[in-house]
Design a protein around this motif. Structure first.
Motif, PDB file in Angstrom:
ATOM      1  N   UNK A  91       0.827  -1.213   0.000  1.00  0.00           N
ATOM      2  CA  UNK A  91       0.000   0.000   0.000  1.00  0.00           C
ATOM      3  C   UNK A  91       0.859   1.260   0.000  1.00  0.00           C
ATOM      4  N   UNK A 143       2.824   1.628  -3.448  1.00  0.00           N
ATOM      5  CA  UNK A 143       2.032   1.918  -4.651  1.00  0.00           C
ATOM      6  C   UNK A 143       1.164   3.157  -4.472  1.00  0.00           C
ATOM      7  N   UNK A 144       0.324   3.165  -3.466  1.00  0.00           N
ATOM      8  CA  UNK A 144      -0.639   4.267  -3.326  1.00  0.00           C
ATOM      9  C   UNK A 144      -0.051   5.506  -2.652  1.00  0.00           C
ATOM     10  N   UNK A 165      -1.050  10.359   0.119  1.00  0.00           N
ATOM     11  CA  UNK A 165      -2.006   9.351  -0.341  1.00  0.00           C
ATOM     12  C   UNK A 165      -3.126   9.992  -1.173  1.00  0.00           C
ATOM     13  N   UNK A 166      -3.687  11.074  -0.655  1.00  0.00           N
ATOM     14  CA  UNK A 166      -4.838  11.702  -1.321  1.00  0.00           C
ATOM     15  C   UNK A 166      -4.432  12.648  -2.456  1.00  0.00           C
ATOM     16  N   UNK A 226     -12.239  14.728   5.613  1.00  0.00           N
ATOM     17  CA  UNK A 226     -11.301  14.183   4.623  1.00  0.00           C
ATOM     18  C   UNK A 226     -10.186  13.391   5.300  1.00  0.00           C
ATOM     19  N   UNK A 244     -11.573  10.063   6.524  1.00  0.00           N
ATOM     20  CA  UNK A 244     -11.834   9.205   5.371  1.00  0.00           C
ATOM     21  C   UNK A 244     -10.523   8.581   4.867  1.00  0.00           C
ATOM     22  N   UNK A 245      -9.478   9.398   4.767  1.00  0.00           N
ATOM     23  CA  UNK A 245      -8.202   8.917   4.223  1.00  0.00           C
ATOM     24  C   UNK A 245      -7.539   7.898   5.150  1.00  0.00           C
ATOM     25  N   UNK A 271      -9.596   4.702   4.982  1.00  0.00           N
ATOM     26  CA  UNK A 271      -9.431   4.005   3.708  1.00  0.00           C
ATOM     27  C   UNK A 271      -8.076   3.298   3.640  1.00  0.00           C
ATOM     28  N   UNK A 327      -8.341   0.227   5.689  1.00  0.00           N
ATOM     29  CA  UNK A 327      -9.219  -0.704   4.971  1.00  0.00           C
ATOM     30  C   UNK A 327      -8.468  -1.417   3.838  1.00  0.00           C
ATOM     31  N   UNK A 328      -7.705  -0.651   3.065  1.00  0.00           N
ATOM     32  CA  UNK A 328      -6.968  -1.231   1.939  1.00  0.00           C
ATOM     33  C   UNK A 328      -5.928  -2.233   2.445  1.00  0.00           C
ATOM     34  N   UNK A 361      -7.825  -5.415   3.879  1.00  0.00           N
ATOM     35  CA  UNK A 361      -8.449  -6.221   2.813  1.00  0.00           C
ATOM     36  C   UNK A 361      -7.392  -6.884   1.933  1.00  0.00           C
ATOM     37  N   UNK A 362      -6.285  -6.187   1.737  1.00  0.00           N
ATOM     38  CA  UNK A 362      -5.225  -6.738   0.918  1.00  0.00           C
ATOM     39  C   UNK A 362      -4.534  -7.910   1.619  1.00  0.00           C
TER      40      UNK A 362
END
Lengths: 123, 171
Positions: free
Chosen positions: B16, B19-20, B72-73, B84, B87-88, B91, B94-95, B98-99
């Motif tokens: 994460x 990449x992100x 990230x954003x 915001x 949320x970031x 997220x 979460x990523x 889940x990954x």
């Protein structure tokens, strides 16, 4: 190009918007879940949909099934953290055109979008 | 429990961030600790049920969180941009979860929507008999940690879950 971004995370919508902006000029609409996407897709008539899978109210998979059942053929790229084969096969069977697994680099998403758009132009 | 059990999350965090967030990240060895850390100000938390019962958290000092979520954003987000920012952070948690989820080999794991806790030196209290694995993380934006607090591993092949070989080999 008209793109509908469907994701419950504002951060992810912003990332997608940035990736699309680097590809070229686009008219972008955003939806925060599948239900919202159904109404916006109907009014907006997008050329491409970037679709999250896990969302509250109506998830991306349900949206996909309903949207395709209405005869809509707009290309859809599903963007999700679910990397298991079952989920990917399920989404492809339901009519998704491509599947990008999070986390992804902006370059990877950009490539996938360009590929879909090129296919569309060639068709 | 072998602290290497957290290896799928280390791998997912690395993916994460590279990449992100586009930040290089280094990890200390995972360690089993007596309680959740109390030196952080921002935590993204994901509840786990099914194959693993417990929670995953990613915890930052405020300044580090602000730098990371802004990268990230793709725009400057401070803690005062509450919606915001939350949320970031959520997220990102979460990523990562889940990954990493499919790599545990513990059958189906159901995860909750992310929650975000804000507060200087806050304490995430989990049941005292939970096993807590903490992994200190280092980036140019600052240090933070990921934590896994596990009440139980509910799987017929629980012993396989506790074997770090598959996860370690993947790194």
């Amino acid at each position: 190009m008209k793109v509908l971004i469907v994701d419950d995370s504002k951060t992810m919508r912003s990332i997608h918007r940035s990736v699309i902006g680097k590809i070229g000029s686009a008219d972008i609409e955003e939806a925060c879940d599948g239900q919202d996407a159904l109404s916006k897709a109907s009014a907006f008539q997008p050329d491409l949909i970037l679709l999250d899978r896990n969302m509250p109210n109506m998830d991306g998979y349900t949206f996909l099934k309903i949207y395709r059942s209405k005869g809509n053929s707009t290309p859809i790229i599903m963007i999700t953290s679910e990397a298991c084969k079952t989920s990917i096969v399920e989404a492809i069977k339901a009519g998704v055109n491509d599947y990008v697994v999070k986390p992804f680099s902006p370059e990877k998403l950009s490539e996938r979008i360009k590929r879909i758009l090129e296919k569309q132009e060639a068709a | 429990m072998d602290p290497q059990f957290a290896n799928p999350l280390i791998h997912a965090t690395q993916k994460a961030f590279e990449s992100l967030v586009q930040l290089e990240i280094a990890f200390d060895e995972p360690i089993v600790v007596a309680s959740m850390p109390e030196e952080f100000d921002v935590s993204g938390i994901i509840g786990l049920s099914g194959g693993i019962i417990g929670l995953f958290a990613i915890s930052f000092p405020t300044e580090t969180a602000e730098k990371i979520v802004s990268t990230f954003a793709g725009s400057t987000i401070g803690i005062s941009d509450r919606e915001d920012f939350v949320d970031a952070v959520g997220e990102l948690a979460n990523i990562i979860m889940r990954s990493g989820i499919s790599k545990f080999g513990c059958g189906d794991i159901t995860i909750s929507s992310p929650s975000v806790v804000l507060g200087n030196h806050h304490c995430i209290q989990t049941p005292s008999d939970n096993t807590i694995i903490m992994v200190p993380c280092h980036t140019s934006a600052g240090d933070f940690s990921i934590e896994l607090s596990i009440r139980s591993v509910n799987s017929p092949s629980a012993s396989a879950c506790l074997t770090p070989v598959a996860a370690a080999a993947e790194r």
